[in-house]
Design a protein around this motif. Structure first.
Motif, short mmCIF file in Angstrom:
data_model
loop_
_atom_site.label_atom_id
_atom_site.label_comp_id
_atom_site.label_asym_id
_atom_site.label_seq_id
_atom_site.Cartn_x
_atom_site.Cartn_y
_atom_site.Cartn_z
N GLY A 143 0.80 -1.23 0.00
CA GLY A 143 0.00 0.00 0.00
C GLY A 143 0.82 1.26 0.00
O GLY A 143 0.26 2.34 -0.25
N GLU A 144 2.12 1.17 0.31
CA GLU A 144 2.94 2.37 0.32
C GLU A 144 3.55 2.58 -1.07
O GLU A 144 3.25 1.85 -2.02
N THR A 145 4.40 3.60 -1.20
CA THR A 145 5.03 3.91 -2.48
C THR A 145 6.47 3.42 -2.46
O THR A 145 7.23 3.70 -1.53
N LEU A 146 6.84 2.67 -3.50
CA LEU A 146 8.19 2.15 -3.64
C LEU A 146 9.00 3.12 -4.49
O LEU A 146 8.57 3.50 -5.59
N GLU A 147 10.19 3.51 -3.99
CA GLU A 147 11.09 4.36 -4.74
C GLU A 147 12.45 3.67 -4.83
O GLU A 147 13.09 3.42 -3.81
N ARG A 176 9.39 4.99 -9.48
CA ARG A 176 8.40 5.12 -8.40
C ARG A 176 7.20 4.23 -8.75
O ARG A 176 6.64 4.32 -9.84
N VAL A 177 6.80 3.38 -7.80
CA VAL A 177 5.63 2.50 -7.94
C VAL A 177 4.69 2.81 -6.79
O VAL A 177 5.08 2.70 -5.61
N THR A 178 3.47 3.20 -7.11
CA THR A 178 2.50 3.58 -6.08
C THR A 178 1.61 2.39 -5.74
O THR A 178 1.47 1.44 -6.51
N GLU A 179 1.03 2.45 -4.56
CA GLU A 179 0.07 1.44 -4.07
C GLU A 179 0.62 0.03 -4.29
O GLU A 179 0.05 -0.79 -5.00
N VAL A 180 1.72 -0.21 -3.64
CA VAL A 180 2.44 -1.47 -3.82
C VAL A 180 1.59 -2.64 -3.36
O VAL A 180 0.88 -2.58 -2.35
N THR A 181 1.64 -3.74 -4.15
CA THR A 181 0.98 -4.99 -3.78
C THR A 181 2.03 -6.08 -3.72
O THR A 181 3.20 -5.89 -4.10
N GLU A 182 1.61 -7.27 -3.25
CA GLU A 182 2.53 -8.39 -3.16
C GLU A 182 3.09 -8.77 -4.53
O GLU A 182 4.21 -9.28 -4.67
N ALA A 183 2.30 -8.51 -5.62
CA ALA A 183 2.76 -8.86 -6.96
C ALA A 183 3.93 -8.02 -7.41
O ALA A 183 4.60 -8.35 -8.40
N ASP A 184 4.21 -6.92 -6.69
CA ASP A 184 5.33 -6.06 -7.08
C ASP A 184 6.66 -6.56 -6.55
O ASP A 184 7.70 -5.93 -6.80
N SER A 185 6.65 -7.66 -5.81
CA SER A 185 7.92 -8.25 -5.38
C SER A 185 8.68 -8.74 -6.59
O SER A 185 8.11 -9.06 -7.63
N GLY A 186 10.01 -8.79 -6.48
CA GLY A 186 10.82 -9.29 -7.57
C GLY A 186 12.08 -8.49 -7.76
O GLY A 186 12.42 -7.61 -6.97
N ASP A 187 12.78 -8.79 -8.86
CA ASP A 187 14.04 -8.15 -9.16
C ASP A 187 13.84 -7.05 -10.20
O ASP A 187 13.27 -7.29 -11.27
N TYR A 188 14.31 -5.85 -9.87
CA TYR A 188 14.23 -4.71 -10.77
C TYR A 188 15.64 -4.36 -11.22
O TYR A 188 16.55 -4.23 -10.39
N ARG A 189 15.84 -4.22 -12.52
CA ARG A 189 17.16 -3.97 -13.07
C ARG A 189 17.21 -2.54 -13.60
O ARG A 189 16.36 -2.12 -14.39
N CYS A 190 18.25 -1.81 -13.15
CA CYS A 190 18.52 -0.50 -13.73
C CYS A 190 19.79 -0.61 -14.56
O CYS A 190 20.74 -1.31 -14.19
N THR A 191 19.78 0.08 -15.71
CA THR A 191 20.89 -0.01 -16.65
C THR A 191 21.39 1.39 -16.96
O THR A 191 20.59 2.28 -17.31
N ALA A 192 22.71 1.58 -16.82
CA ALA A 192 23.35 2.85 -17.18
C ALA A 192 24.17 2.60 -18.44
O ALA A 192 24.96 1.65 -18.50
N LYS A 193 24.02 3.47 -19.45
CA LYS A 193 24.66 3.22 -20.74
C LYS A 193 25.19 4.52 -21.31
O LYS A 193 24.52 5.55 -21.26
N ASN A 194 26.43 4.47 -21.82
CA ASN A 194 26.97 5.57 -22.63
C ASN A 194 27.76 4.97 -23.78
O ASN A 194 27.72 3.75 -24.00
N SER A 195 28.50 5.80 -24.49
CA SER A 195 29.20 5.32 -25.68
C SER A 195 30.33 4.36 -25.34
O SER A 195 30.84 3.65 -26.21
N GLN A 196 30.74 4.33 -24.06
CA GLN A 196 31.86 3.49 -23.66
C GLN A 196 31.41 2.12 -23.15
O GLN A 196 32.23 1.25 -22.93
N GLY A 197 30.12 1.95 -22.92
CA GLY A 197 29.65 0.66 -22.41
C GLY A 197 28.43 0.84 -21.54
O GLY A 197 27.77 1.89 -21.54
N LEU A 198 28.12 -0.18 -20.78
CA LEU A 198 26.94 -0.13 -19.91
C LEU A 198 27.22 -0.88 -18.64
O LEU A 198 28.16 -1.67 -18.53
N ALA A 199 26.37 -0.61 -17.61
CA ALA A 199 26.49 -1.26 -16.30
C ALA A 199 25.09 -1.58 -15.81
O ALA A 199 24.13 -0.87 -16.11
N HIS A 200 24.98 -2.66 -15.01
CA HIS A 200 23.69 -3.10 -14.49
C HIS A 200 23.73 -3.15 -12.99
O HIS A 200 24.77 -3.43 -12.38
#
Length: 1291
Positions: A261-265, A302-326
Motif C-alpha cells: 500500500g505504500e510507495t516504492l522508490e 516510483r511504484v505507487t500502491e504497492v501490492t505483493e505482486a510487485d515483489s521481484g528483481d528490478y534492473r537498472c541499466t546505465a549506458k553511454n558510448s563506452q559501455g553499460l552497467a547493471h
C-alpha cells in the motif's frame, strides 16, 4: 431470512456472508424522532491518528468522539495507566465528548508525550480507541562545521553530501544558492533521495562557491541551511571517457523492503563520461501498468500502491558510448495488518445466534486477540453462549442484557489494527423509516429504486406488492435488495402504480405505501445541423424534441457552453433558434438543451460565418523588364472560406482608360505571378480573390508600369479572300488591337496576285479597316493573298500567304445521262454523269435531286405531291431515293450547285414503284350485339399500296381473367366491309383481328373487342308464392329466395368492364353476382334504399364476383350497383342499377292449441268420452254389448267430427294475406302440402293409422302417437299438449 444459528457444522463463509448482510441492514439509526429510546452500545466515531505529531506552539487536541444510547461517558489512559484529568488543570475534556484539550502555555509540550487511549462506555458496553502516540515535532539546527573547498579534476564524478539534522518528521531537502534560486539539475547533476547532490562527471561550469543544502521542516514551517560548499574544477589533468559505474547503490545487487500500500522508490545514480542514460525493467515480468513512473531524469523508479505482486528483481541499466552497467534491486513486499473484513456491529433478538469475524491480512501473518468491553476476553467471566475460534467469536442463544462491545486487535512487527464491534440484543417490532406515500418518478428504461428503509429485531422480512396484487414482487424484472429496496432495472410505463412494502417479524408487521410514475424519456428528434451562412444573413438551428406530456420542459440554448448573448438578434422559439444579421462574432458551437425535472437531452451544431474574401493588399511590381514584370500581393482575410484563385486584371490607360481586362488567373495558394507584357502599353494591375461566396472587391491598383514602343510582333489574323460578285475579290482580316499594335501609326500592307500566273505582287497600304476589295477579277479564280502590319517603328514579321478565290457565278450546265430504277416498292436508285468543272463556275458543292409523286396507280384522280429534295456530295454520281410510296408514279430532275446557287435542271425522268403490302383498315368497330352474334363494320385502308386481294378476320373469346380462347379465322373478299359473326356464346367477350392483303402480302392488323348480350330469360328468377295447401314450390328448400320482382335489362354493347349482373334475395340477405374484365382492382358493391338521399353504402369485393349483402330490412326495396374505381377513388366503370325487394316477414299465425275456448271444448269432449266409457263398462258387466259403432254411424256427434273447410268450421288455418302454412303443420320434403295432413281428426291421435275403437267401444292404444310422429318428422312445434293425449292418461 433464517438467521438462527445452525451449529458449528454450517459453512463458516456462508454464515459470515449472511451476517455481513444482516448487520449492514441493521445499522442502528439514531433519529431520535423515529427511534427514541432504542438502546445501543457505544461506537467510536472520531479519533486522532495513531502517530500524532504535534506542533509545540499550539495546544494539543486529542480527538475522541462516540455515539450510543444512552450517550456514553469517556475516560483516558496514558502510557497504560488511568489518566486522571482532574489532577491536571491544563487538561480539559469537551462537553458530551471524549476529546482532550491540553493547554501547553507555560508548559513544555514534551511533558505530554506518551501513548493515549480513549474509552467510551454506557450500560450496554465499552468501546476503546487506538493507541494514540503523541510526539512533539522537532526542527533542530545544523551542527556547526567547517567545510573545506572541494577541488576536482575535469570529468571525474562528485558527491556533495547534505546530512541534515534528524527532525520529526524528516525534513524536505533541496539545493539552492544564497538567493534562494534552485541550482540547475539535469541528467548529469541531480539530487538523490537522501538529499546528496550527485555529479556523474564535473564540468568547468560546475565551479562555484554557493552550493547550499536547505532542509524544510513541514510541521514548524522552518528552513535550516548548511554552510555553503565551494567546488573548484581543474582541467590540468582531466579524466578521460569511461564506461558507467554506479555511485548508488554500490555493487551489482541490493535489497529493498517496502510495505503493502505504500510507495516504492528505487534509485540508481551512475558516474561515467559521457553522461550515462538510465533505463529500468523488471525481470520476469512487466512494470505495473498505470502505477509506475520515472523521476529525477530516469534515475528514480516510483511504484505507487504497492501490492505483493510487485515483489521481484528490478534492473537498472546505465549506458553511454563506452559501455553499460547493471544493478539489480531485489524488492521484498511486507505488510502491516490490513482489513480483509473488519468485524461489524451485530444486532440480535433474544435466543438468536450470530458470529463476529475479524479477517485481516499481513506479512508476517498478524496475531489476533479479542477483548470484551476493553477487557481481554480470557480475563472475562466464562460465558457458555460465547466461543472464540482464532479470528471468529461465535455467539449462540443470546439472552437479554448480554449486549457488549467486542474489540479485535491484529498486530505484527509492522503495526496493528483495532476494531470495535458491538453485539446489541434487542426485541423490537418492525419500523419502516421511509416516508409514507412517497412519489418516485423515473424515466422509462432507467432503473427505479423504491426505498423501504426498516428496522426491527429480529430482522424483519421485507415483501413488496403492486397495486391490488397479492403476489410478491421477487422475480424478473423486480430485484429485492437486502436493505429492503425494490429495484426495477429498466422501468417501463406498465410498472407505474402503487407499491406496498411490508416489514414483518414475529413481534408485528408494518407496511408503507409509495407510488411510482414512469415517464417517457426526453429525446431530440431532429438535431441542429452544421450551418454555414454568409455574413448579414440569417441562421436557423432546428431542435425538435419529444418529451413526456406530464413533465414541464424547458428549452435552452448555449453558445460555446455559455449563455447566449443578450441581443435581440437571437430569437428562441419552441423548436428553433434564429440568429438574424449574422456577424463573425456569432461563430461557435450552439447547443440545444431540453430539460425536464427528471432528465435532459442535448445536441450541438457549429455555426460558421463566411463572406467573400477581403481584397488583396500591398501590390508590388518587381523584376521589371522590357516585356515582363513580377506582381506580388498579400491575401486578405478568407472569412472561413478558402481562397480558390486570384484574378489579375490590367488597365491600359493609353489605349482604353478605365477598362479593366482579365489578364490571368493564379491558384489560391500562390501570391506571386510572372506577367508577360506588350510594348507601348501603360499598365496598371489589380487583383481579386475568389472563394465559395464570390469575388472580393478589387485591390487598389498597382503603380503604373509603361512599356516602350516597338515594331509589331504579329500580323493580322483570320486573313481570307472571297468574292461577293463574279468579278471581284474581297480580302479581309482581323485587326490588331491597341495592345498588339506595339507603337503608334499602325497600318496594314495588303498584297495579292493571281495564283499560277507569272505576275508581280500588287500591294496597297490601308489603315483603320479590316478589308480591301479588288475589282475586275476573272470569275472564281485563285489568288495568293498576304497582309502585313506596320507602325512607326517598323513592319511586322513576314506574313503567311493565303489562297482565296474571286466571286462565283451560277452553274451553266445540268448533269447528263440521268437514269432511275425502282429497286422495290419504297426504294429507287438514280445515276448521272458529273458536270464539267468549267461549267460549275464556282466551288462545286454537290448535286440536288428533286422528285415528287405524281399520283397513285390505283387512284386516277389523285393530285401530285410537293417535290422533295435530296442532296448528294460533289463526288457522287449515284444515289438512292428512300421512303417512296408503293404502286405510285414518280417524276424527278437533277441540278448541280455551287456557292452562288443552282444550275439548270436536267431532263425530267419518270418511274413507277411496284405494289406493296397495304396499311391497316382505316376503321373497325363492333356493332349490333345479340345473344349469339356480333356485326363487324370496317373501311378499307387509306394506303392500299396496290390492288386488295382479300381480308383476313380472326377472332377468339376472352375470359374474365384476360385469358384467350381458341382462334377462328375467316377469309373475306376485298369488296366486303360488313360481316355478322354468328354462333357465338351469349354474354361472352370476343377479340377480333382484321388485316388487308395485296399480292405482296398481308398488312398490319387492327383489333377490336365486343361482348354478346345475356339471354334476358336467364335474368328472370322465379318467385315463391306461399298459398294454400296444394301449392307446390318450384325448388327445394334453400337458404336464399330469389327476388319476387327481378329487373329486366340488357348489357350495353359498349360496357367493356362489366358483364352480366344477377341478384337473388333470401331471408339472410341478397346475393349479387357479376362478370368483370376491367384492369382496375378496386371493385365495390354499392347499395342504398330506393328513393333514399343518403350516401351509397360501399363494400370492397376485390378478388371475387359474388357478394352477400346482409342486414337488409324486410319489405324494403334497394338500389344495387357494382363499380370499379381508380387509386383516387374515382369511379371508372359502373353497372346499371338493380332494384331488389326484400320480402316482408310473415305475421305470427294463431295457435289454436293455446286458446282457452279450444281447451274447454277438448275437456268437454274428454268428459263425454269418459261418461261413455263408464256406461260401456257397466253394460259389459251386465253381459250386454253397447253398439258403439252403430250408434256412431247413426248419430254423428258434430263435436267429434272432423272440422271441414267447407262449412266454416276448423279445417287447415290459413293466412290469406301471407299465404304461409301454419307453423305447427308439416310439409313434405318435396314442398307439397297434403290435404289429409291438414285435417284435424281424432283418428290422428290413435296409435295406428286408423285410430279405431275395439269391439267393446274402448280406444286401442295410447293417444301419444301423434306427438311422437310429429317429433320424428322434425316438427318442433311449440303447441301445448293435445287434450286428447291428456285424456288418454286417465284411461
Amino acid at each position: 431470512m433464517n438467521r438462527k444459528w445452525k451449529g458449528a457444522s454450517c459453512d463458516g463463509a456462508m454464515v459470515l456472508l449472511l451476517l455481513g448482510h444482516m448487520t449492514t441492514a441493521l445499522e442502528v439509526p439514531l433519529d431520535s424522532k423515529v427511534l427514541e429510546g432504542l438502546p445501543q452500545p457505544p461506537t467510536i466515531t472520531l479519533q486522532s491518528p495513531k502517530d500524532y505529531i504535534i506542533d509545540p506552539r499550539e495546544n494539543i487536541v486529542i480527538n475522541c468522539e462516540a455515539k450510543g444510547k444512552p450517550h456514553p461517558s469517556f475516560s483516558w489512559t496514558r502510557n497504560g495507566s488511568h489518566f486522571d484529568l482532574d489532577k491536571d488543570p491544563k487538561v480539559t475534556m469537551k462537553p458530551s465528548s471524549g476529546t482532550l484539550v491540553i493547554d501547553i502555555s507555560g508548559e513544555k509540550a514534551e511533558a505530554y508525550e506518551g501513548v493515549y487511549q480513549c474509552t467510551a462506555r454506557n450500560e450496554h458496553g465499552t468501546a476503546v480507541s487506538n493507541d494514540i502516540v503523541i510526539r512533539q515535532s522537532r526542527s533542530p539546527l545544523w551542527s556547526k562545521e567547517r567545510i573545506e573547498p572541494v577541488v576536482v579534476q575535469l570529468g571525474v564524478s562528485l558527491i556533495l553530501q547534505c546530512r541534515p539534522p534528524a527532525g520529526l518528521p524528516p525534513p524536505i531537502i533541496f539545493w539552492m544558492d544564497p538567493f534562494f534560486q534552485r541550482l540547475p539539475q539535469n541528467a548529469r547533476v541531480s539530487q538523490a533521495l537522501n538529499g546528496d547532490l550527485y555529479f556523474s562527471n564535473v564540468q568547468m561550469e560546475d565551479t562555484r562557491s554557493d552550493y547550499i543544502c536547505y532542509a524544510r521542516f513541514p510541521h514548524t514551517q522552518t528552513i535550516q541551511q548548511k554552510q555553503p560548499i565551494t567546488v573548484k574544477v581543474l582541467d590540468n589533468s582531466p579524466a578521460g571517457q569511461r564506461r558507467p559505474s554506479f555511485m548508488t547503490p554500490k555493487g551489482t545487487n541490493s535489497v529493498a523492503t517496502v510495505l503493502r500500500g505504500e510507495t516504492l522508490e528505487l534509485e540508481c545514480i551512475a558516474d561515467g563520461l559521457p553522461t550515462p542514460d538510465m533505463s529500468w525493467n523488471k525481470e520476469k515480468g512487466d512494470l505495473p501498468s498505470g502505477r509506475f513512473s520515472f523521476h529525477n531524469f530516469q534515475k528514480t523508479l516510483r511504484v505507487t500502491e504497492v501490492t505483493e505482486a510487485d515483489s521481484g528483481d528490478y534492473r537498472c541499466t546505465a549506458k553511454n558510448s563506452q559501455g553499460l552497467a547493471h544493478h539489480v534491486i531485489t524488492v521484498m513486499v511486507k505488510a502491516a495488518p490490513y482489513w480483509v473484513g473488519a468485524p461489524r456491529n451485530l444486532i440480535l433478538a433474544p435466543r438468536e445466534s450470530g458470529i463476529l469475524t475479524c479477517h485481516v491480512g499481513g506479512n508476517p501473518k498478524p496475531t489476533i486477540t479479542w477483548s470484551v468491553n476493553g477487557v481481554p476476553i480470557e480475563n472475562t467471566p466464562k460465558d457458555p453462549s460465547r466461543k472464540v475460534e482464532d479470528d471468529t467469536v461465535i455467539l449462540s442463544d443470546v439472552q437479554t442484557g448480554s449486549s457488549a462491545v467486542y474489540q479485535c486487535n491484529a498486530s505484527n512487527e509492522f503495526g496493528y489494527l483495532l476494531a470495535n464491534a458491538f453485539v446489541n440484543v434487542l426485541a423490537e417490532p418492525p419500523r419502516v423509516l421511509t416516508p409514507p406515500n412517497k412519489l418516485y418518478q423515473v424515466i422509462a428504461n432507467n432503473p427505479a429504486l423504491l426505498d423501504c428503509a426498516f428496522f426491527g429485531s429480529p430482522i424483519p422480512k421485507i415483501t413488496w406488492y403492486k397495486d391490488q396484487q397479492t403476489s410478491i414482487l421477487n422475480s424478473d424484472p423486480y430485484v429485492l435488495h437486502i436493505n429492503g429496496t425494490l429495484e426495477i432495472h429498466a422501468a417501463q410505463p406498465l410498472h407505474s402504480g402503487k407499491y406496498t412494502c411490508v416489514a414483518t417479524n414475529y413481534l408485528a408487521s408494518k407496511e408503507n405505501h409509495v407510488r411510482l410514475e414512469v415517464k417517457e424519456p426526453t429525446r431530440i428528434l431532429k438535431q441542429p445541423e452544421y450551418n454555414v451562412v454568409q455574413r448579414n444573413s440569417k441562421a436557423v438551428f432546428e431542435c425538435k424534441v419529444k418529451h413526456d406530456p406530464t413533465l414541464t420542459p424547458i428549452m435552452s440554448w448555449l453558445k460555446d457552453n455559455e449563455e447566449l448573448p443578450d441581443n435581440e438578434r437571437f430569437v428562441i422559439e419552441s423548436e428553433s433558434l434564429t440568429i438574424s444579421h449574422v456577424t463573425e462574432a456569432d461563430e461557435g458551437t450552439y447547443t440545444c438543451i431540453m430539460n425536464t425535472t427528471l432528465d435532459q437531452d442535448s445536441a450541438s451544431a457549429v455555426l460558421t460565418v463566411v463572406e467573400q474574401p477581403d481584397p488583396p493588399t500591398d501590390l508590388e511590381l518587381t523584376d521589371q523588364r522590357e516585356r515582363s514584370v513580377q506582381l506580388t500581393w498579400t491575401p486578405g482575410d478568407e472569412h472561413n472560406s478558402p481562397i480558390q484563385k486570384f484574378l489579375v486584371q490590367y488597365e491600359d490607360s493609353l489605349h482604353q482608360e478605365e477598362a479593366w481586362v482579365n489578364m490571368t488567373e493564379v491558384p489560391g495558394t500562390k501570391t506571386t505571378v510572372h506577367l508577360d507584357l506588350s510594348p507601348y502599353v501603360y499598365y496598371s494591375f489589380r487583383v481579386l480573390a475568389l472563394n465559395d461566396v464570390g469575388f472580393s472587391d478589387p485591390s487598389l491598383p498597382s503603380k503604373q508600369y509603361r512599356t516602350n514602343p516597338a515594331k509589331p510582333d504579329e500580323n493580322p489574323s483570320e486573313v481570307e479572300g472571297f468574292g461577293i460578285k463574279p468579278n471581284n475579290l474581297v480580302i479581309s482580316w482581323k485587326e490588331l488591337n491597341g495592345l498588339q499594335s506595339n507603337g503608334p501609326g499602325l497600318q496594314y500592307k495588303v498584297s495579292w496576285k493571281q495564283k499560277d500566273v507569272d505576275q508581280e505582287w500588287i500591294t496597297e497600304t490601308v489603315a483603320n479597316t479590316s478589308q480591301f476589295v479588288v475589282s475586275d477579277t476573272p470569275t472564281f479564280s485563285a489568288y495568293e493573298i498576304k497582309v502585313q502590319a506596320e507602325n512607326d517603328y517598323g513592319t511586322g514579321p513576314t506574313p503567311e500567304v493565303v489562297v482565296g478565290y474571286s466571286g462565283e457565278d451560277l452553274p451553266s450546265a445540268a448533269p447528263d445521262s440521268v437514269q432511275v430504277e425502282a429497286l422495290n416498292d419504297t426504294l429507287a436508285e438514280v445515276r448521272w454523269e458529273p458536270v464539267h468543272l468549267s461549267a460549275v463556275r464556282g466551288r462545286l458543292q454537290g448535286y440536288k435531286l428533286y422528285y415528287w409523286r405524281e399520283r397513285s396507280l390505283h387512284k386516277e384522280d389523285s393530285q401530285p405531291e410537293e417535290a422533295q429534295v435530296l442532296v448528294f456530295g460533289e463526288n457522287k454520281t449515284d444515289g438512292r431515293l428512300p421512303g417512296l410510296h408503293p404502286y405510285s408514279l414518280y417524276s424527278l430532275d437533277m441540278r448541280v450547285f455551287n456557292g452562288k446557287g443552282e444550275g439548270p435542271p436536267s431532263a425530267r425522268q419518270q418511274f413507277e414503284t411496284p405494289e406493296g403490302v397495304p396499311g391497316q383498315p382505316a376503321s373497325f368497330r363492333v356493332t349490333e350485339p345479340s345473344l349469339d352474334s356480333l356485326t363487324l363494320v370496317w373501311t378499307p385502308p387509306e394506303e392500299e399500296n396496290g390492288r386488295l386481294t382479300l381480308y383476313t378476320l380472326r377472332y377468339q373469346p376472352v375470359n374474365t381473367t384476360s385469358e384467350l380462347g381458341p382462334m377462328e379465322e375467316i377469309i373475306l373478299s376485298p369488296n366486303e366491309t360488313v360481316l355478322t359473326v354468328s354462333n357465338l356464346k351469349y354474354s361472352t367477350r370476343y377479340k377480333f383481328y382484321l388485316s388487308a392483303s395485296t399480292v405482296k402480302g398481308s398488312g398490319p392488323t387492327v383489333t377490336e373487342e365486343g361482348v354478346t348480350i345475356m339471354d334476358e330469360a336467364l335474368l328472370r328468377q322465379p318467385t315463391i308464392a306461399v298459398g294454400k295447401g296444394h301449392t307446390e314450390t318450384p325448388y327445394t328448400t334453400s337458404l336464399l329466395t330469389p327476388s319476387p320482382h327481378p329487373p329486366l335489362y340488357k348489357v350495353r354493347s359498349n360496357l367493356l368492364a362489366f358483364g352480366s349482373v344477377n341478384s337473388s334475395v333470401g331471408e339472410n340477405g341478397a346475393v349479387i353476382s357479376w362478370e368483370y374484365w376491367g384492369v382496375n382492382k378496386n371493385v365495390y358493391v354499392e347499395y342504398n334504399a330506393e328513393n333514399s338521399k343518403e350516401a351509397w353504402i360501399k363494400k370492397l369485393v376485390n378478388g371475387t364476383q359474388t357478394y352477400l349483402i346482409k342486414g337488409l330490412k324486410p319489405g324494403t326495396s334497394y338500389r344495387v350497383r357494382v363499380v370499379a374505381k381508380d387509386h383516387l377513388d374515382q369511379t371508372i366503370h359502373s353497372t346499371d342499377e338493380l332494384v331488389i325487394t326484400v320480402p316482408a316477414m310473415p305475421s305470427r299465425q294463431l295457435d289454436i292449441a293455446t286458446q282457452g275456448w279450444f281447451i274447454g271444448l277438448m275437456c268437454a269432449i274428454a268428459l263425454l268420452i269418459l261418461v261413455l266409457l263408464i256406461v260401456c263398462f257397466i253394460k259389459r258387466n251386465k253381459g250386454g254389448k253397447y253398439p258403439v259403432k252403430e250408434k256412431e254411424d247413426a248419430h254423428q256427434d258434430p263435436e267429434i267430427q272432423p272440422m271441414k273447410e267447407d262449412d266454416g268450421t276448423f279445417g287447415e288455418y290459413s293466412d290469406t294475406e301471407d299465404h304461409k302454412p301454419l307453423k305447427g303443420s308439416r310439409t313434405p320434403s318435396n314442398g307439397t302440402v297434403k290435404k289429409d295432413d291438414s285435417d284435424d281428426s281424432l283418428v290422428d291421435y290413435g296409435e295406428g293409422g286408423d285410430g279405431q275403437f275395439n269391439e267393446d267401444g274402448s280406444f286401442i292404444g295410447q293417444y301419444s302417437g301423434k306427438k311422437e310422429k310429429d317429433t320424428a318428422e322434425g316438427n318442433e312445434s311449440s303447441e301445448a299438449p293435445s287434450p286428447v293425449n291428456a285424456m288418454n292418461s286417465f284411461v
